[in-house]
Scaffold this motif. Structure first.
Motif, PDB file in Angstrom:
ATOM      1  N   PRO A  90       0.713  -1.167  -0.067  1.00 48.30           N
ATOM      2  CA  PRO A  90      -0.223  -0.118   0.075  1.00 48.30           C
ATOM      3  C   PRO A  90       0.893   1.180   0.121  1.00 48.30           C
ATOM      4  CG  PRO A  90      -0.072  -1.226   2.202  1.00 48.30           C
ATOM      5  CD  PRO A  90       0.682  -2.110   1.201  1.00 48.30           C
ATOM      6  N   THR A  94      -2.622   6.530  -1.257  1.00 47.45           N
ATOM      7  CA  THR A  94      -3.997   6.012  -1.018  1.00 47.45           C
ATOM      8  C   THR A  94      -4.596   6.607   0.277  1.00 47.45           C
ATOM      9  OG1 THR A  94      -3.244   3.968  -2.383  1.00 47.45           O
ATOM     10  CG2 THR A  94      -5.224   3.728  -0.959  1.00 47.45           C
ATOM     11  N   GLU A 115     -15.636  -2.216  -1.902  1.00 46.45           N
ATOM     12  CA  GLU A 115     -14.217  -2.003  -2.555  1.00 46.45           C
ATOM     13  C   GLU A 115     -13.790  -2.778  -3.538  1.00 46.45           C
ATOM     14  OE1 GLU A 115     -10.615  -2.283   0.018  1.00 46.45           O
ATOM     15  OE2 GLU A 115      -9.581  -1.535  -1.625  1.00 46.45           O
ATOM     16  N   GLY A 117     -10.881  -4.342  -5.821  1.00 46.96           N
ATOM     17  CA  GLY A 117      -9.326  -4.606  -5.677  1.00 46.96           C
ATOM     18  C   GLY A 117      -8.607  -4.456  -4.153  1.00 46.96           C
ATOM     19  N   VAL A 118      -9.104  -5.226  -3.455  1.00 46.74           N
ATOM     20  CA  VAL A 118      -8.848  -5.258  -1.802  1.00 46.74           C
ATOM     21  C   VAL A 118      -7.538  -5.178  -1.715  1.00 46.74           C
ATOM     22  CG1 VAL A 118      -8.902  -7.640  -1.419  1.00 46.74           C
ATOM     23  CG2 VAL A 118      -9.696  -5.782   0.427  1.00 46.74           C
ATOM     24  N   GLY A 119      -6.516  -5.666  -2.386  1.00 47.49           N
ATOM     25  CA  GLY A 119      -4.914  -5.858  -1.968  1.00 47.49           C
ATOM     26  C   GLY A 119      -4.749  -6.508  -0.705  1.00 47.49           C
ATOM     27  N   ASP A 140     -11.539  -8.878  -4.954  1.00 47.24           N
ATOM     28  CA  ASP A 140     -10.388  -8.790  -5.684  1.00 47.24           C
ATOM     29  C   ASP A 140     -10.348 -10.108  -6.747  1.00 47.24           C
ATOM     30  OD1 ASP A 140      -7.304  -7.599  -5.053  1.00 47.24           O
ATOM     31  OD2 ASP A 140      -7.340  -9.023  -6.409  1.00 47.24           O
ATOM     32  N   ILE A 141      -9.743  -9.805  -7.824  1.00 44.19           N
ATOM     33  CA  ILE A 141      -9.973 -10.835  -8.747  1.00 44.19           C
ATOM     34  C   ILE A 141      -8.770 -12.121  -8.703  1.00 44.19           C
ATOM     35  CG2 ILE A 141      -8.206  -9.743 -10.601  1.00 44.19           C
ATOM     36  CD1 ILE A 141     -10.493 -10.661 -12.774  1.00 44.19           C
ATOM     37  N   CYS A 142      -7.524 -11.751  -7.905  1.00 45.43           N
ATOM     38  CA  CYS A 142      -6.627 -12.625  -7.362  1.00 45.43           C
ATOM     39  C   CYS A 142      -6.492 -13.269  -6.357  1.00 45.43           C
ATOM     40  CB  CYS A 142      -5.396 -12.102  -7.867  1.00 45.43           C
ATOM     41  SG  CYS A 142      -4.997 -11.271  -9.187  1.00 45.43           S
ATOM     42  N   SER A 167     -13.781 -11.667  -7.206  1.00 46.63           N
ATOM     43  CA  SER A 167     -14.922 -10.973  -8.297  1.00 46.63           C
ATOM     44  C   SER A 167     -14.118 -10.109  -9.373  1.00 46.63           C
ATOM     45  CB  SER A 167     -15.945 -10.345  -7.620  1.00 46.63           C
ATOM     46  OG  SER A 167     -16.616  -9.639  -8.438  1.00 46.63           O
ATOM     47  N   ASN A 168     -14.589 -10.317 -10.380  1.00 48.89           N
ATOM     48  CA  ASN A 168     -13.981  -9.574 -11.357  1.00 48.89           C
ATOM     49  C   ASN A 168     -15.052  -8.065 -11.175  1.00 48.89           C
ATOM     50  OD1 ASN A 168     -13.037  -7.889 -13.878  1.00 48.89           O
ATOM     51  ND2 ASN A 168     -14.816  -8.360 -14.698  1.00 48.89           N
ATOM     52  N   LEU A 169     -14.040  -6.868 -10.836  1.00 50.45           N
ATOM     53  CA  LEU A 169     -14.880  -5.776 -10.385  1.00 50.45           C
ATOM     54  C   LEU A 169     -16.037  -5.954  -9.387  1.00 50.45           C
ATOM     55  CD1 LEU A 169     -14.607  -3.914 -13.849  1.00 50.45           C
ATOM     56  CD2 LEU A 169     -12.931  -4.030 -12.264  1.00 50.45           C
ATOM     57  N   ASN A 183      -8.892   1.688  -5.493  1.00 56.12           N
ATOM     58  CA  ASN A 183      -7.412   1.996  -6.173  1.00 56.12           C
ATOM     59  C   ASN A 183      -7.057   0.817  -7.226  1.00 56.12           C
ATOM     60  OD1 ASN A 183      -4.812   2.634  -6.702  1.00 56.12           O
ATOM     61  ND2 ASN A 183      -4.103   1.917  -4.801  1.00 56.12           N
ATOM     62  N   PRO A 185      -5.713  -1.139 -10.779  1.00 58.46           N
ATOM     63  CA  PRO A 185      -4.746  -0.905 -11.615  1.00 58.46           C
ATOM     64  C   PRO A 185      -5.101  -0.084 -12.732  1.00 58.46           C
ATOM     65  CG  PRO A 185      -5.749  -3.169 -11.630  1.00 58.46           C
ATOM     66  CD  PRO A 185      -6.599  -2.236 -11.109  1.00 58.46           C
ATOM     67  N   GLU A 204      -1.097  -7.680 -12.066  1.00 56.28           N
ATOM     68  CA  GLU A 204      -2.458  -7.590 -11.967  1.00 56.28           C
ATOM     69  C   GLU A 204      -2.985  -6.227 -11.112  1.00 56.28           C
ATOM     70  OE1 GLU A 204      -0.707 -10.015 -11.124  1.00 56.28           O
ATOM     71  OE2 GLU A 204      -1.582 -11.921 -12.202  1.00 56.28           O
ATOM     72  N   ALA A 205      -1.683  -5.873 -10.248  1.00 58.14           N
ATOM     73  CA  ALA A 205      -2.264  -4.831  -9.441  1.00 58.14           C
ATOM     74  C   ALA A 205      -1.470  -3.481  -9.911  1.00 58.14           C
ATOM     75  CB  ALA A 205      -1.526  -4.980  -8.136  1.00 58.14           C
TER      76      ALA A 205
HETATM   77  C1  LIG Z   1      -3.463  -1.301  -7.363  1.00 57.54           C
HETATM   78  S1  LIG Z   1      -3.913  -2.548  -6.184  1.00 57.54           S
HETATM   79  C2  LIG Z   1      -4.621  -2.012  -4.734  1.00 57.54           C
HETATM   80  C3  LIG Z   1      -4.655  -2.767  -3.617  1.00 57.54           C
HETATM   81  C4  LIG Z   1      -5.189  -2.006  -2.294  1.00 57.54           C
HETATM   82  N1  LIG Z   1      -6.730  -1.460  -2.350  1.00 57.54           N
HETATM   83  C5  LIG Z   1      -4.330  -0.851  -2.105  1.00 57.54           C
HETATM   84  O1  LIG Z   1      -4.915   0.275  -2.452  1.00 57.54           O
HETATM   85  O2  LIG Z   1      -3.212  -0.980  -1.580  1.00 57.54           O
HETATM   86  C6  LIG Z   1      -5.284  -3.151  -7.334  1.00 57.54           C
HETATM   87  C7  LIG Z   1      -5.922  -4.549  -6.853  1.00 57.54           C
HETATM   88  O3  LIG Z   1      -6.880  -4.650  -7.733  1.00 57.54           O
HETATM   89  C8  LIG Z   1      -7.152  -6.235  -7.980  1.00 57.54           C
HETATM   90  N2  LIG Z   1      -7.644  -6.200  -9.405  1.00 57.54           N
HETATM   91  C9  LIG Z   1      -6.903  -6.153 -10.725  1.00 57.54           C
HETATM   92  N3  LIG Z   1      -7.957  -6.418 -11.556  1.00 57.54           N
HETATM   93  C10 LIG Z   1      -9.240  -6.704 -11.032  1.00 57.54           C
HETATM   94  C11 LIG Z   1     -10.530  -6.882 -11.390  1.00 57.54           C
HETATM   95  N4  LIG Z   1     -11.028  -6.709 -12.440  1.00 57.54           N
HETATM   96  N5  LIG Z   1     -11.434  -7.066 -10.610  1.00 57.54           N
HETATM   97  C12 LIG Z   1     -11.252  -7.046  -9.078  1.00 57.54           C
HETATM   98  N6  LIG Z   1     -10.028  -6.667  -8.512  1.00 57.54           N
HETATM   99  C13 LIG Z   1      -9.057  -6.562  -9.372  1.00 57.54           C
HETATM  100  C14 LIG Z   1      -5.405  -6.569  -7.971  1.00 57.54           C
HETATM  101  O4  LIG Z   1      -5.284  -7.959  -7.931  1.00 57.54           O
HETATM  102  C15 LIG Z   1      -4.949  -5.660  -6.841  1.00 57.54           C
HETATM  103  O5  LIG Z   1      -4.859  -6.386  -5.838  1.00 57.54           O
END
Ligand SMILES: C[S@@+](CC[C@H](N)C(=O)[O-])C[C@H]1O[C@@H](n2cnc3c(N)ncnc32)[C@H](O)[C@@H]1O
Length: 275
Positions: A90, A94, A115, A117-119, A140-142, A167-169, A183, A185, A204-205
């Motif tokens: 992080p 952010t 949220e 993309g939880v990371g 999160d997708i991963c 989930s995707n988005l 937040n 990618p 992916e992030a």
């Molecule tokens: C920039 S990181 C942000 C992580 C955390 N929220 C932070 O701010 O530190 C983006 C996150 O989005 C996830 N991600 C990428 N594509 C995605 C999608 N289509 N749906 C859901 N999550 C996704 C990635 O795996 C990653 O964990």
């Protein structure tokens, strides 16, 4: 070697790869000894045990591996979060997204958010700690981020507030959502990043598509279609213009951009009409 000699050696090793070699040498040795940095000064004549292991740690840092991956922890907002390779470290910027989101949650008395993309869980965990009544569905997708976020959510005892979902988005989120925060990618595919980022952090992030703003645009469309009143997102420094044109096309009640502490455009808050 003594602590003093080891620090001198490590500082020389890290000279090329780190901006602050002395500071990083101290951080790594303190981590190795499981002590704080002050201990290094007060015990500088002590002999360092397991020196080979420490040398391996320094070699990792010398090869640009981020400090946070080496020690498995990142400092963020007012907490420390577990982090590992496969999950984005992080970033301080952010924290601005969190503060702006918190302001809306407070003013509008919002109780249910999502949220994307939880990371590590950074955003959701800080918000859940600020608002004990708030419920959050975080996707999160991963798999790696979901696993690490689960660990961090457990550490802070927030299972009753944060639900994780692969989930995707927000495709798998059916709950009525009052605010969506992300937040995502947002870096363009061909953007040249430093080795400590591109060689270690998950693609992916980082990368949002060929242009970089593809996922951001999809998130805006999804939020509008789902009639979510507020959307708060981080974005790249050069994405204000294309996103302004995009929201004009799709129609929003308002969009407010914000800057980071370095003065770069860094994100936006959208209010959708009729919500
Ligand atoms: C920039 S990181 C942000 C992580 C955390 N929220 C932070 O701010 O530190 C983006 C996150 O989005 C996830 N991600 C990428 N594509 C995605 C999608 N289509 N749906 C859901 N999550 C996704 C990635 O795996 C990653 O964990």
């Amino acid at each position: 070697m003594t602590i003093k000699e080891t620090l001198l050696w490590a500082r020389t090793e890290l000279k090329e790869s780190c901006e602050r070699p002395q500071y990083e040498a101290e951080l790594l040795l303190a981590y190795h000894l499981k002590k704080d940095r002050m201990y290094l000064i007060t015990h500088d004549a002590d002999v360092v045990e397991n020196l080979d292991l420490f040398k391996e740690t320094v070699a990792r840092r010398k090869a640009n591996e981020p400090y946070e991956y080496i020690v498995g922890s990142a400092s963020f907002y007012d907490i420390h979060l577990a982090v590992e390779e496969g999950v984005l470290i992080p970033r301080p910027e952010t924290e601005i997204l969190i503060d702006l989101t918190a302001k809306i949650i407070q003013e509008k008395q919002i109780r249910q958010i999502a949220e994307i993309g939880v990371g590590t869980g950074a955003i959701s965990i800080v918000l859940a700690r600020k608002f004990p009544e708030l419920k959050i569905v975080a996707t999160d997708i991963c798999e790696a981020p979901l696993r690490v976020a689960r660990k961090n959510i457990n550490t802070f005892g927030l299972n009753h507030q944060i639900t994780l979902r692969q989930s995707n988005l927000i495709d798998e989120v059916d709950e009525p959502i009052e605010l969506l925060v992300s937040n995502p990618p947002y870096i363009a595919e061909d953007f040249i990043l430093k080795s400590n980022v591109v060689d270690y952090e998950p693609k992916e992030a980082l990368f949002g598509g060929r242009v970089g703003d593809e996922l951001l645009k999809q998130i805006i469309v999804d939020a509008k279609e789902r009639k979510i009143p507020y959307l708060a997102c981080e974005m790249g420094y050069d994405q204000k213009e294309p996103l302004t044109s995009f929201v004009k096309e799709i129609g929003v009640e308002s969009i407010q951009f914000y800057k980071d502490l370095a003065g770069f455009d860094r994100g936006f808050i959208i209010k959708f009409p009729g919500t």
